[in-house]
Scaffold this motif. Structure first.
Motif, PDB file in Angstrom:
ATOM      1  N   GLU A 251       0.960  -1.278   0.196  1.00 33.53           N
ATOM      2  CA  GLU A 251       0.001   0.125   0.063  1.00 33.53           C
ATOM      3  C   GLU A 251       0.872   1.191  -0.207  1.00 33.53           C
ATOM      4  O   GLU A 251       1.850   1.396   0.741  1.00 33.53           O
ATOM      5  CB  GLU A 251      -0.618   0.087   1.055  1.00 33.53           C
ATOM      6  CG  GLU A 251      -2.064   1.043   1.133  1.00 33.53           C
ATOM      7  CD  GLU A 251      -2.978   0.917   2.244  1.00 33.53           C
ATOM      8  OE1 GLU A 251      -3.350   1.861   2.800  1.00 33.53           O
ATOM      9  OE2 GLU A 251      -3.440  -0.238   2.569  1.00 33.53           O
TER      10      GLU A 251
ATOM     11  N   ASP B  16       0.497   5.542  -0.202  1.00 34.97           N
ATOM     12  CA  ASP B  16      -0.466   6.652  -0.211  1.00 34.97           C
ATOM     13  C   ASP B  16      -2.164   6.149  -0.209  1.00 34.97           C
ATOM     14  O   ASP B  16      -2.596   6.848  -1.191  1.00 34.97           O
ATOM     15  CB  ASP B  16      -0.131   7.412  -1.423  1.00 34.97           C
ATOM     16  CG  ASP B  16       1.275   7.951  -1.617  1.00 34.97           C
ATOM     17  OD1 ASP B  16       1.742   8.352  -0.453  1.00 34.97           O
ATOM     18  OD2 ASP B  16       1.831   8.202  -2.665  1.00 34.97           O
ATOM     19  N   GLY B  17      -2.294   5.266   0.613  1.00 39.33           N
ATOM     20  CA  GLY B  17      -3.531   4.985   0.813  1.00 39.33           C
ATOM     21  C   GLY B  17      -4.044   4.020  -0.585  1.00 39.33           C
ATOM     22  O   GLY B  17      -5.314   3.462  -0.293  1.00 39.33           O
TER      23      GLY B  17
END
Length: 159
Positions: free
Chosen positions: A87, A89-90
């Motif tokens: 993952e 940055d989201g």
């Protein structure tokens, strides 16, 4: 039973990137372009479509090979596929890459100059498959092919 083996041949898309894990193990990242030849339905001509494949090699062989590889080098790679997910940055991301077990140079270091004396790119027929470990050392001179015993025929082989 499952089998996870892949063999690719192509050109490096960028200079290899040598990094290290937190424990100090060398990790070499490579990008390889492999062409897929297809017939164009509109023109009827055969065209090459590139596939860009990420490859990773671990250990001291990776460190040694990093000195001899550069963008454009033609290589043959044997290894296994590995799927990774992370993952950033989201955003969930994933990729499939080749974990390199063996690497063979398919072009000379001089990119076609003096191909008769290519220390790192002799054709496979001249030296056989070159494992990744000793690829940084000059191969031994080609030896004459062993004599074939003419008394052995295909009919003698039990399979």
């Amino acid at each position: 039973m499952s089998i996870n083996r892949v063999i690719i041949s192509g050109n490096l898309t960028r200079d290899p990137e040598l990094r290290q894990t937190q424990s100090g193990m060398p990790v070499l990242g490579l990008g390889v372009a492999v062409n897929d030849r297809r017939k164009n339905q509109t023109t009827g001509e055969w065209e090459d479509y590139p596939n860009f494949i990420d490859c990773t090699m671990f250990g001291s062989r990776a460190e040694a090979l990093s000195r001899y590889l550069s963008k454009g080098t033609k290589v043959a790679i044997e290894g296994k596929l590995r799927w990774s997910q992370w993952e950033r940055d989201g955003q969930k991301r994933s990729k499939i890459e080749v974990i390199v077990d063996e690497l063979e140079f398919m072009s000379s270091r001089n990119s076609g100059q003096d191909q008769g004396h290519a220390a790192y790119g002799a054709p496979a027929a001249a030296y056989g498959a070159m494992p990744a470990a000793p690829a940084y050392a000059a191969p031994a001179p080609a030896q004459a092919a062993p004599a074939v015993d003419a008394s052995i025929y295909d009919e003698d082989i039990p399979f």
